[in-house]
Design a protein around this motif. Structure first.
Motif, short mmCIF file in Angstrom:
data_model
loop_
_atom_site.label_atom_id
_atom_site.label_comp_id
_atom_site.label_asym_id
_atom_site.label_seq_id
_atom_site.Cartn_x
_atom_site.Cartn_y
_atom_site.Cartn_z
N SER A 1 0.82 -1.22 0.00
CA SER A 1 0.00 0.00 0.00
C SER A 1 0.85 1.26 0.00
O SER A 1 0.32 2.37 -0.07
CB SER A 1 -0.94 0.00 1.21
N ALA A 2 2.17 1.11 0.08
CA ALA A 2 3.06 2.26 -0.05
C ALA A 2 3.04 2.80 -1.48
O ALA A 2 3.35 3.96 -1.72
CB ALA A 2 4.49 1.90 0.36
N MET A 3 2.68 1.93 -2.43
CA MET A 3 2.60 2.35 -3.83
C MET A 3 1.17 2.80 -4.13
O MET A 3 0.22 2.04 -3.93
CB MET A 3 2.98 1.18 -4.74
N PRO A 4 0.99 4.03 -4.61
CA PRO A 4 -0.38 4.49 -4.91
C PRO A 4 -0.94 3.78 -6.13
O PRO A 4 -0.21 3.36 -7.03
CB PRO A 4 -0.18 6.00 -5.17
N ALA A 5 -2.25 3.65 -6.16
CA ALA A 5 -2.92 3.02 -7.29
C ALA A 5 -2.62 3.79 -8.57
O ALA A 5 -2.59 5.02 -8.58
CB ALA A 5 -4.42 2.96 -7.04
N GLY A 6 -2.38 3.06 -9.64
CA GLY A 6 -2.09 3.68 -10.92
C GLY A 6 -0.62 3.81 -11.23
O GLY A 6 -0.24 4.08 -12.37
N SER A 7 0.24 3.62 -10.21
CA SER A 7 1.69 3.70 -10.40
C SER A 7 2.32 2.35 -10.15
O SER A 7 1.76 1.49 -9.47
CB SER A 7 2.30 4.74 -9.46
#
Length: 372
Positions: free
Chosen positions: A305-311
């Motif tokens: 969840s450290a990575m934002p959605a879409g990236s």
């Protein structure tokens, strides 16, 4: 065959009545107190042999949790017996960072502590890790390379290739936080374990993972991969599927002469990928049915969840960057902070020091999926 073996799959229940203890399984079988104790021992031995946590709780594979190590340390024992304003620092080896989620439930006295949701950590595992001996890591980064190698006739001059390097420095940064606690907790070993195992270590790791990805390198921040200069960028074309974008980003890594060894995705994007179906309604990924290892095109996938959605982030992590631990995670307790003394409180402090060097930014591709 051991008579207890079939019971491992059962949820054993017990009750007490008239000061005598009896035990029963869901299928109605009964055990005496003596048989119950034998069964508990059998469970523990069976789980230890298979390198799984003891069913009744305890350390994973025999590894002690942070809290267990601290309350058994000389720093903690000396603080109890000798007193003082501040305890000695207790250093924790990185391989010993086992959270309460890894070791089963912790107890505050006789009351179980139900912790909040915790993110799994994996970014550090993708990267190379070393030790720092000073407050800065100096290294040379290759910024340009011209390959002039060629077939050469006898007696003629050999061509000269060129390489350009720049000096780089990764500064050691400090991650730390503390919480207040009642003075009574010092003498209560299970409570101390629970404090350390629940949130303190988790909070430190949470910040570390975010910094490794998105630190901007300004002030006391680490320089993260997603914000580093020199990485390749990839943006999915309109209508392009997530799988297509990921495969093309791997091609970009290959074209930079690196072998991709990791892919970082958000939970939302991983959900969309796993739920992708054929025109006949069948799931594209075998892992949906088998629960297999997270991989795409043979490359391990890290979902955080450290990575934002879409990236997303793809690359050769083992060669692209390295973490340098200057000080392993360490724990201290103290009685002198603000008005803690008059409130009969203590402070529990957890901190670590590390640097992060991105040797080869070109080994990474920072990607964005198509928005429509």
């Amino acid at each position: 065959m051991n008579t207890f073996k079939p019971l491992l799959k059962l949820d054993i229940q017990f009750f007490s009545a008239d000061n005598s203890m009896s035990f029963t399984t869901p299928d109605g079988a009964h055990m005496t107190a003596s048989e119950w104790k034998q069964y508990q021992q059998y469970k523990k031995e069976a789980e230890t042999k298979t390198n799984r946590p003891y069913i009744g709780g305890g350390a994973y594979g025999g590894v002690k949790s942070i809290g267990q190590q601290f309350v058994e340390s000389e720093a903690y024992k000396n603080f109890l017996t000798k007193g003082g304003a501040t305890s000695d620092a207790f250093k924790i080896e990185r391989k010993a960072l086992v959270t309460s989620r890894d070791v089963g439930g912790e107890l505050m006295g006789n009351v179980p502590i139900i912790g909040g949701a915790e993110r799994g950590f994996t970014i550090r595992d993708l990267l190379s890790v070393g030790q720092a001996t000073s407050n800065a890591i100096d290294y040379m980064e290759e910024t340009a390379y011209t390959n002039a190698s060629a077939m050469v006739a006898e007696g003629t001059l050999k061509p000269e290739s060129t390489m350009t390097f720049e000096n780089r420095t990764a500064i050691v940064k400090t991650l730390a936080h503390h919480i207040p606690a009642t003075k009574q907790i010092i003498a209560d070993a299970p409570s101390m374990q629970a404090h350390l195992n629940s949130r303190l270590i988790y909070g430190l790791k949470l910040t570390e993972e975010t910094q490794l990805l998105f630190g901007d390198g300004v002030g006391e921040n680490l320089g993260g991969i997603m914000t580093a200069a020199g990485t390749a960028d990839y943006t999915g074309a309109a209508g392009e599927t997530r799988l297509d974008s990921i495969r093309k980003s791997f091609t970009s890594v290959y074209n930079s002469e690196y072998q991709p060894d990791g892919l970082v995705l958000s939970p939302t994007d991983w959900e969309q990928i796993e739920m992708a179906k054929t025109t006949t309604g069948e799931y594209l990924l075998n892992s949906v049915n088998s629960g297999g290892e997270k991989r795409l095109f043979g490359i391990p996938v890290v979902v955080t969840s450290a990575m934002p959605a879409g990236s997303f982030l793809a690359g050769n992590f083992s060669l692209g960057g390295q973490i340098f631990d200057r000080e392993e995670v360490n724990v201290q307790i103290a009685t002198q902070h603000a008005d803690d003394f008059t409130r009969n409180q203590i402070r529990i402090l957890v901190e670590e020091r590390l640097a992060f060097a991105i040797y080869r930014p070109s080994a990474f591709v920072v990607g964005a999926f198509a928005t429509a």
